[in-house]
Design an enzyme around this catalytic site. Structure first.
Site, PDB file in Angstrom:
ATOM      1  N   CYS A 122       1.014   2.886 -20.258  1.00 26.16           N
ATOM      2  CA  CYS A 122       1.750   3.658 -19.269  1.00 26.16           C
ATOM      3  C   CYS A 122       3.058   2.942 -18.910  1.00 26.16           C
ATOM      4  O   CYS A 122       4.126   3.564 -18.854  1.00 26.16           O
ATOM      5  CB  CYS A 122       0.896   3.867 -18.026  1.00 26.16           C
ATOM      6  SG  CYS A 122       1.611   5.034 -16.839  1.00 26.16           S
ATOM      7  N   CYS A 123       2.976   1.632 -18.691  1.00 29.01           N
ATOM      8  CA  CYS A 123       4.183   0.854 -18.394  1.00 29.01           C
ATOM      9  C   CYS A 123       5.150   0.873 -19.578  1.00 29.01           C
ATOM     10  O   CYS A 123       6.366   0.911 -19.389  1.00 29.01           O
ATOM     11  CB  CYS A 123       3.817  -0.592 -18.056  1.00 29.01           C
ATOM     12  SG  CYS A 123       3.124  -0.824 -16.398  1.00 29.01           S
ATOM     13  N   CYS A 205       4.659   1.612  -8.750  1.00 26.91           N
ATOM     14  CA  CYS A 205       4.209   2.999  -8.726  1.00 26.91           C
ATOM     15  C   CYS A 205       3.014   3.138  -7.781  1.00 26.91           C
ATOM     16  O   CYS A 205       2.202   2.221  -7.652  1.00 26.91           O
ATOM     17  CB  CYS A 205       3.821   3.442 -10.135  1.00 26.91           C
ATOM     18  SG  CYS A 205       5.172   3.393 -11.324  1.00 26.91           S
ATOM     19  N   CYS A 208      -0.608   2.380  -8.900  1.00 22.33           N
ATOM     20  CA  CYS A 208      -0.943   1.013  -9.309  1.00 22.33           C
ATOM     21  C   CYS A 208      -0.577  -0.027  -8.260  1.00 22.33           C
ATOM     22  O   CYS A 208      -0.496  -1.223  -8.565  1.00 22.33           O
ATOM     23  CB  CYS A 208      -0.232   0.685 -10.628  1.00 22.33           C
ATOM     24  SG  CYS A 208      -0.636   1.822 -11.969  1.00 22.33           S
ATOM     25  N   CYS A 231       4.234  -5.829 -15.542  1.00 26.32           N
ATOM     26  CA  CYS A 231       4.429  -4.588 -16.301  1.00 26.32           C
ATOM     27  C   CYS A 231       4.806  -4.882 -17.745  1.00 26.32           C
ATOM     28  O   CYS A 231       4.722  -4.019 -18.606  1.00 26.32           O
ATOM     29  CB  CYS A 231       5.513  -3.741 -15.647  1.00 26.32           C
ATOM     30  SG  CYS A 231       7.177  -4.439 -15.728  1.00 26.32           S
TER      31      CYS A 231
END
Length: 241
Positions: A122-123, A205, A208, A231
């Site tokens: 996702c990162c 985010c 997270c 990240c």
């Protein structure tokens, strides 16, 4: 000019241990902008360190370019802060960049809630790839890393080779302590993310990021339910002294 393609370890050592050793943050910023000019950009997440650097940069380079990576998953308070910064520093070129995929498109291609199942991926999609694309347009970039933030950051220098982005990474705040960051914010009455007042010392985010109990590591609220602590932007292997 020191560039990723031409710099040697000896040159980096000379810069950090001789040229910039006794310099303060403003001196480092002046050197950076004198050296790189428009080929230098600040990638800002608008955390506490970020608002300090934005203020200092506005004094050194009033029309500097500031990048904010909008993952489309930030807290409302983060977006509110950016609007306040735009009003306070109207001459700064604050640019908002975004991933190629919307959150909905990412869910269609990679499954729903990727940040839970595979936070690294996702990162990669929402942070690293869009930043890599944007920062590649510049010779050097500024980061708000401080040595005391985490073990992975304690060897950070003023001037670093960034192997991920093939650029020079400049970190003017490496010697600042957390209390100094907040002293500067309060003395200069800078706008900051209101979540900091509610036990969110490190803000990313909203999926997270969680609150941190008193006395805990300030970054323990990031990816709290996994072994992930970065990240990927500032991992030790990406940047060398």
């Amino acid at each position: 000019m020191v560039t990723f393609q031409t710099v040697s370890e000896q040159e980096l050592k000379h810069l950090n241990e001789s040229v910039l050793k006794e310099k303060d943050t403003v001196d480092v910023l002046k050197w950076a902008y004198e050296t790189y000019g428009n080929d230098l950009v600040y990638s800002c997440s608008f955390g506490a360190e970020g608002v300090v650097l934005v203020d200092l940069i506005s004094k050194v380079r009033p029309n500097a370019t500031i990048l904010f990576l909008d993952t489309n998953l930030h807290f409302k308070e983060t977006y509110d802060l950016i609007e306040k910064a735009k009003k306070k520093y109207p001459n700064l070129n604050i640019q908002i960049i975004q991933p190629e995929l919307t959150v909905e498109q990412q869910a269609e291609e990679h499954g729903d809630k990727l940040w839970e199942r595979n936070p690294d991926r996702c990162c990669q999609l929402r942070k690293l790839e869009p930043l890599e694309k944007e920062i590649s347009k510049y010779v050097a970039w500024i980061s708000g890393l401080r040595r005391e933030q985490s073990p992975t950051r304690r060897n950070t220098q003023y001037v670093n080779m960034d192997r991920r982005f093939h650029s020079i990474k400049i970190c003017p705040l490496i010697h600042w302590k957390e209390e100094e960051i907040w002293m500067y914010i309060k003395l200069n009455k800078l706008p900051y993310n209101e979540l900091h007042d509610n036990n969110y010392p490190s803000i990313g985010c909203f999926h997270c990021t969680s609150q941190v109990a008193e006395g805990m590591d300030p970054r323990s609220g990031r990816w709290a339910n996994s072994a992930k602590t970065e990240c990927g932007l500032h991992l030790p292997g990406n940047s060398d002294k």
